[in-house]
Scaffold this motif. Structure first.
Motif, PDB file in Angstrom:
ATOM      1  N   THR A 108       0.888  -1.217   0.018  1.00 15.05           N
ATOM      2  CA  THR A 108       0.033  -0.039   0.060  1.00 15.05           C
ATOM      3  C   THR A 108       0.832   1.291   0.192  1.00 15.05           C
ATOM      4  OG1 THR A 108      -0.255  -0.035   2.520  1.00 15.05           O
ATOM      5  CG2 THR A 108      -1.785  -1.170   1.254  1.00 15.05           C
ATOM      6  N   LYS A 109       0.202   2.366  -0.518  1.00 10.69           N
ATOM      7  CA  LYS A 109       0.911   3.638  -0.417  1.00 10.69           C
ATOM      8  C   LYS A 109      -0.081   4.734   0.145  1.00 10.69           C
ATOM      9  CE  LYS A 109       3.922   6.175  -3.667  1.00 10.69           C
ATOM     10  NZ  LYS A 109       4.101   5.985  -5.315  1.00 10.69           N
ATOM     11  N   PHE A 110       0.539   5.342   1.586  1.00 10.44           N
ATOM     12  CA  PHE A 110      -0.240   6.255   2.205  1.00 10.44           C
ATOM     13  C   PHE A 110       0.620   7.325   2.370  1.00 10.44           C
ATOM     14  CE2 PHE A 110      -2.594   2.621   3.423  1.00 10.44           C
ATOM     15  CZ  PHE A 110      -3.674   2.604   3.085  1.00 10.44           C
ATOM     16  N   ARG A 111       0.049   8.456   2.712  1.00 10.58           N
ATOM     17  CA  ARG A 111       0.567   9.989   3.278  1.00 10.58           C
ATOM     18  C   ARG A 111       0.849   9.731   4.867  1.00 10.58           C
ATOM     19  NH1 ARG A 111      -1.356  14.654  -0.678  1.00 10.58           N
ATOM     20  NH2 ARG A 111      -1.122  13.495  -2.632  1.00 10.58           N
ATOM     21  N   TYR A 112       2.013   9.894   5.021  1.00  9.11           N
ATOM     22  CA  TYR A 112       2.384  10.143   6.678  1.00  9.11           C
ATOM     23  C   TYR A 112       3.170  11.450   6.797  1.00  9.11           C
ATOM     24  CZ  TYR A 112       1.777   5.202   6.279  1.00  9.11           C
ATOM     25  OH  TYR A 112       1.204   3.982   6.058  1.00  9.11           O
ATOM     26  N   ILE A 113       2.859  11.920   8.188  1.00 14.63           N
ATOM     27  CA  ILE A 113       3.768  13.106   8.552  1.00 14.63           C
ATOM     28  C   ILE A 113       5.118  12.371   8.988  1.00 14.63           C
ATOM     29  CG2 ILE A 113       4.103  14.699  10.320  1.00 14.63           C
ATOM     30  CD1 ILE A 113       1.078  14.967  10.702  1.00 14.63           C
ATOM     31  N   THR A 114       6.202  12.650   7.978  1.00 16.94           N
ATOM     32  CA  THR A 114       7.465  11.995   8.080  1.00 16.94           C
ATOM     33  C   THR A 114       8.234  12.714   8.938  1.00 16.94           C
ATOM     34  OG1 THR A 114       6.743  10.936   5.980  1.00 16.94           O
ATOM     35  CG2 THR A 114       8.930  10.678   6.813  1.00 16.94           C
ATOM     36  N   LEU A 115       8.648  12.270  10.232  1.00  8.79           N
ATOM     37  CA  LEU A 115       9.420  13.068  11.267  1.00  8.79           C
ATOM     38  C   LEU A 115      10.756  12.385  10.969  1.00  8.79           C
ATOM     39  CD1 LEU A 115       7.588  12.975  14.654  1.00  8.79           C
ATOM     40  CD2 LEU A 115       8.367  14.841  13.162  1.00  8.79           C
ATOM     41  N   LYS A 116      11.889  13.093  10.896  1.00  7.09           N
ATOM     42  CA  LYS A 116      13.106  12.920  10.790  1.00  7.09           C
ATOM     43  C   LYS A 116      13.760  12.435  12.343  1.00  7.09           C
ATOM     44  CE  LYS A 116      14.318  15.809   6.880  1.00  7.09           C
ATOM     45  NZ  LYS A 116      15.381  16.779   6.254  1.00  7.09           N
ATOM     46  N   ARG A 117      13.958  11.178  12.224  1.00  3.25           N
ATOM     47  CA  ARG A 117      14.090  10.254  13.451  1.00  3.25           C
ATOM     48  C   ARG A 117      15.166  10.985  14.348  1.00  3.25           C
ATOM     49  NH1 ARG A 117      14.194   3.938  14.251  1.00  3.25           N
ATOM     50  NH2 ARG A 117      14.643   3.752  16.648  1.00  3.25           N
ATOM     51  N   GLU A 118      16.194  10.939  13.592  1.00  2.00           N
ATOM     52  CA  GLU A 118      17.523  11.764  14.652  1.00  2.00           C
ATOM     53  C   GLU A 118      17.379  12.962  15.066  1.00  2.00           C
ATOM     54  OE1 GLU A 118      22.170  12.996  13.429  1.00  2.00           O
ATOM     55  OE2 GLU A 118      21.170  11.761  11.932  1.00  2.00           O
ATOM     56  N   GLY A 119      16.860  14.030  14.212  1.00  2.00           N
ATOM     57  CA  GLY A 119      16.300  15.322  14.994  1.00  2.00           C
ATOM     58  C   GLY A 119      15.385  15.042  15.871  1.00  2.00           C
ATOM     59  N   PHE A 120      14.370  14.351  15.838  1.00  2.00           N
ATOM     60  CA  PHE A 120      13.279  14.118  16.794  1.00  2.00           C
ATOM     61  C   PHE A 120      13.774  13.896  17.996  1.00  2.00           C
ATOM     62  CE2 PHE A 120       9.762  11.667  18.673  1.00  2.00           C
ATOM     63  CZ  PHE A 120       8.738  12.974  18.723  1.00  2.00           C
ATOM     64  N   GLU A 121      14.744  12.621  18.074  1.00  2.00           N
ATOM     65  CA  GLU A 121      15.366  12.101  19.222  1.00  2.00           C
ATOM     66  C   GLU A 121      16.308  12.917  19.681  1.00  2.00           C
ATOM     67  OE1 GLU A 121      16.552   8.549  17.459  1.00  2.00           O
ATOM     68  OE2 GLU A 121      14.741   7.286  17.971  1.00  2.00           O
ATOM     69  N   LYS A 122      17.115  13.855  19.030  1.00  2.00           N
ATOM     70  CA  LYS A 122      18.019  14.587  19.579  1.00  2.00           C
ATOM     71  C   LYS A 122      17.437  15.855  20.305  1.00  2.00           C
ATOM     72  CE  LYS A 122      21.525  16.051  16.785  1.00  2.00           C
ATOM     73  NZ  LYS A 122      22.162  16.773  15.677  1.00  2.00           N
ATOM     74  N   LEU A 123      16.371  16.215  19.619  1.00  2.00           N
ATOM     75  CA  LEU A 123      15.578  17.469  20.256  1.00  2.00           C
ATOM     76  C   LEU A 123      15.193  16.956  21.842  1.00  2.00           C
ATOM     77  CD1 LEU A 123      13.903  20.232  19.746  1.00  2.00           C
ATOM     78  CD2 LEU A 123      12.084  18.749  19.449  1.00  2.00           C
ATOM     79  N   PHE A 124      14.600  15.840  22.022  1.00  2.00           N
ATOM     80  CA  PHE A 124      14.332  15.635  23.348  1.00  2.00           C
ATOM     81  C   PHE A 124      15.609  15.183  24.319  1.00  2.00           C
ATOM     82  CE2 PHE A 124      10.222  15.572  20.878  1.00  2.00           C
ATOM     83  CZ  PHE A 124       9.423  16.283  21.769  1.00  2.00           C
ATOM     84  N   LYS A 125      16.549  14.634  23.734  1.00  3.39           N
ATOM     85  CA  LYS A 125      17.779  14.345  24.602  1.00  3.39           C
ATOM     86  C   LYS A 125      18.309  15.644  25.268  1.00  3.39           C
ATOM     87  CE  LYS A 125      19.221  10.117  22.247  1.00  3.39           C
ATOM     88  NZ  LYS A 125      20.359   9.674  21.503  1.00  3.39           N
ATOM     89  N   THR A 126      18.201  16.670  24.406  1.00  7.35           N
ATOM     90  CA  THR A 126      18.819  18.229  24.939  1.00  7.35           C
ATOM     91  C   THR A 126      17.666  18.821  25.517  1.00  7.35           C
ATOM     92  OG1 THR A 126      17.913  19.396  22.946  1.00  7.35           O
ATOM     93  CG2 THR A 126      20.189  18.476  22.781  1.00  7.35           C
ATOM     94  N   CYS A 127      16.289  18.410  25.904  1.00 12.34           N
ATOM     95  CA  CYS A 127      15.253  18.854  26.481  1.00 12.34           C
ATOM     96  C   CYS A 127      15.400  18.498  28.015  1.00 12.34           C
ATOM     97  CB  CYS A 127      14.085  18.643  26.232  1.00 12.34           C
ATOM     98  SG  CYS A 127      13.438  19.578  24.520  1.00 12.34           S
ATOM     99  N   LYS A 128      16.150  17.298  28.219  1.00 13.31           N
ATOM    100  CA  LYS A 128      15.973  16.794  29.849  1.00 13.31           C
ATOM    101  C   LYS A 128      16.538  17.494  30.616  1.00 13.31           C
ATOM    102  CE  LYS A 128      15.693  12.022  28.056  1.00 13.31           C
ATOM    103  NZ  LYS A 128      16.197  10.814  28.150  1.00 13.31           N
TER     104      LYS A 128
END
Length: 128
Positions: A108-128
């Motif tokens: 199948t082919k659908f549309r997704y909100i595609t988060l860049k995993r590295e940036g998303f995870e890095k954002l929350f590592k620096t928020c702690k």
């Protein structure tokens, strides 16, 4: 740090939803392993997190409504995520940006909100 409060709030709700027990993401290669006792939110691979737009937006807006707040302006949030290089986008021929690019998972082919995993995870590592 994210200057826009609405975008920051959206990302924190996404993080909380994805880390809670009642929701789950599947690896792209295991696309058929559905868990009937949890809510499916999308897929992930080594580079991206593919969120089902209707489900994540519903969860975020339900959290806002519970607290007596207005729903998110998703176009504004997606524009900010693009500016922060946190989502993958596609340019189309009319020079518009498509914030929900298509991804083939299984047959199948659908549309997704595609988060860049590295940036998303890095954002929350620096928020702690």
């Amino acid at each position: 740090m994210i200057a826009d409060n609405e975008t920051c709030c959206f990302l924190h709700i996404v993080k909380n939803v994805l880390s809670s027990d009642g929701y789950y993401l599947l690896p792209v290669k295991d696309y058929g392993d559905i868990q009937p006792d949890k809510v499916f939110m999308g897929y992930y691979d080594e580079k991206y997190i593919y969120l089902v737009p209707k489900r994540i937006i519903y969860c975020c807006n339900a959290a806002l409504e519970f607290n007596g707040l207005e729903p998110f302006n998703m176009k504004h949030i997606l524009e900010n995520l693009f500016a922060l290089d946190l989502i993958k986008v596609h340019w189309i021929l009319s020079k518009e940006v498509r914030y929900r690019p298509q991804k083939r998972v299984g047959k199948t082919k659908f549309r997704y909100i595609t988060l860049k995993r590295e940036g998303f995870e890095k954002l929350f590592k620096t928020c702690k």
